[in-house]
Write a protein that holds these residues in place. Structure first.
Motif, PDB file in Angstrom:
ATOM      1  N   SER A  77       9.264  -2.876  -7.002  1.00 38.08           N
ATOM      2  CA  SER A  77       8.459  -2.379  -5.883  1.00 38.08           C
ATOM      3  C   SER A  77       6.973  -2.556  -6.195  1.00 38.08           C
ATOM      4  CB  SER A  77       8.740  -0.891  -5.631  1.00 38.08           C
ATOM      5  OG  SER A  77      10.092  -0.686  -5.296  1.00 38.08           O
ATOM      6  N   GLN A  80       0.965  -1.207  -4.726  1.00 33.98           N
ATOM      7  CA  GLN A  80       0.125  -0.995  -3.547  1.00 33.98           C
ATOM      8  C   GLN A  80       0.391  -2.137  -2.579  1.00 33.98           C
ATOM      9  OE1 GLN A  80      -4.071  -0.498  -4.475  1.00 33.98           O
ATOM     10  NE2 GLN A  80      -4.685  -1.312  -2.490  1.00 33.98           N
ATOM     11  N   LYS A  82       1.990  -3.744   1.318  1.00 35.08           N
ATOM     12  CA  LYS A  82       3.201  -3.772   2.132  1.00 35.08           C
ATOM     13  C   LYS A  82       3.946  -5.095   1.961  1.00 35.08           C
ATOM     14  CE  LYS A  82       2.979   0.144   4.533  1.00 35.08           C
ATOM     15  NZ  LYS A  82       4.068   1.155   4.510  1.00 35.08           N
ATOM     16  N   SER A  91       8.752  -2.195   1.170  1.00 36.45           N
ATOM     17  CA  SER A  91       7.829  -1.940   0.066  1.00 36.45           C
ATOM     18  C   SER A  91       7.965  -0.546  -0.537  1.00 36.45           C
ATOM     19  CB  SER A  91       6.380  -2.182   0.502  1.00 36.45           C
ATOM     20  OG  SER A  91       6.108  -1.608   1.756  1.00 36.45           O
ATOM     21  N   GLU A  92       8.597   0.398   0.192  1.00 36.08           N
ATOM     22  CA  GLU A  92       8.699   1.758  -0.334  1.00 36.08           C
ATOM     23  C   GLU A  92      10.137   2.251  -0.365  1.00 36.08           C
ATOM     24  OE1 GLU A  92       6.043   4.290   1.804  1.00 36.08           O
ATOM     25  OE2 GLU A  92       4.258   3.128   1.269  1.00 36.08           O
ATOM     26  N   SER A  94      13.957   3.030  -1.912  1.00 35.24           N
ATOM     27  CA  SER A  94      14.497   3.478  -3.189  1.00 35.24           C
ATOM     28  C   SER A  94      15.247   2.331  -3.867  1.00 35.24           C
ATOM     29  CB  SER A  94      15.472   4.638  -2.970  1.00 35.24           C
ATOM     30  OG  SER A  94      16.644   4.178  -2.294  1.00 35.24           O
TER      31      SER A  94
END
Length: 250
Positions: A77, A80, A82, A91-92, A94
């Motif tokens: 991941s 910083q 996207k 991008s965020e 789990s």
């Protein structure tokens, strides 16, 4: 003729995916903590790759290309920024969510083949379908079709030690294809092959691209990058060049 840099291409039209985009990154950073120091492996990468593009990402060791490959492949991941894959912001997510996206959207081809030594070609190709719960009968049909698509129907019941290096890589490519992924991501796919066999594998990528697959090859070798139709050069964590290769077809 050179095309626009990825930075200009992304921001000229605003960040975020548009119809036909497979990969879009916006201000993508990856920072590693090394003791009391921070190492910026990627420094604000902006990139847009369209459906059915054939792209090479190249650069020397330490340039950030492997880090970018890991982010594109949902193996890591970003710190910083996207990343949209096939229109979805990944991008965020789990680790479990990234694993599901990887299995569905990305077909991996590695330099070392990554085949199970005691399994047949057919079973090796079936593995992604086993992981996503595809029924046994459908698994077998799809795995056979994938092996046929790389001209290995006569080696379905052979194990890796009964295959040549080029045949092992074809099995790995069939495994990458079996889930009908959005992209095929190949990391130094000819690195363990002699030059003649390597050319045969790159010719196979040409065939797959002609069938409509989006292909990204990560390499440090200029002659391998030249097989692609677009070459993105990474240096010191930023995109240093983005241009059409001499092989672009009309």
């Amino acid at each position: 003729m050179a095309i626009e840099t990825a930075v200009e291409t992304t921001h000229a039209n605003g960040p975020g995916p548009r119809p036909g985009d497979v990969i879009v990154t916006d201000n993508l950073w990856k920072t590693y903590e090394m003791g009391d120091q921070e190492v910026h492996a990627l420094r604000g990468v902006n990139l847009r790759i369209r459906h059915n593009e054939y792209v090479a990402i190249m650069g020397p060791s330490g340039s950030g290309k492997s880090t970018l490959m890991n982010l594109i492949g949902c193996l890591d991941s970003p710190s910083q920024g996207k990343y949209w894959l096939n229109g979805h912001d990944v991008s965020e997510l789990s680790d479990d969510e990234l694993a599901r996206i990887r299995n569905k959207e990305i077909g991996f081809v590695f330099q070392t083949f990554n085949l199970l030594a005691r399994a047949t070609s057919l079973h090796n190709v079936e593995l992604p379908l086993i992981y996503n719960g595809t029924p046994a009968h459908e698994r077998e049909l799809r795995a056979k079709a994938a092996l046929e698509s790389v001209n290995l129907s006569s080696r379905m019941m052979h194990k890796p030690n009964e295959l040549s290096g080029g045949q092992r890589q074809r099995v790995a490519i069939a495994r990458a294809l079996v889930n009908n992924p959005s992209i095929i991501l190949a990391d130094e796919p000819t690195g363990n092959l002699d030059s003649k066999t390597g050319d045969e594998i790159m010719a196979l990528f040409d065939e797959l691209h002609a069938r409509g697959n989006t292909i990204i090859v990560v390499t440090h070798e200029p002659d391998i990058a030249e097989f692609a139709h677009r070459i993105i050069t990474i240096r010191d964590g930023v995109i240093a060049g983005d241009q059409a290769s001499g092989r672009v077809r009309s």
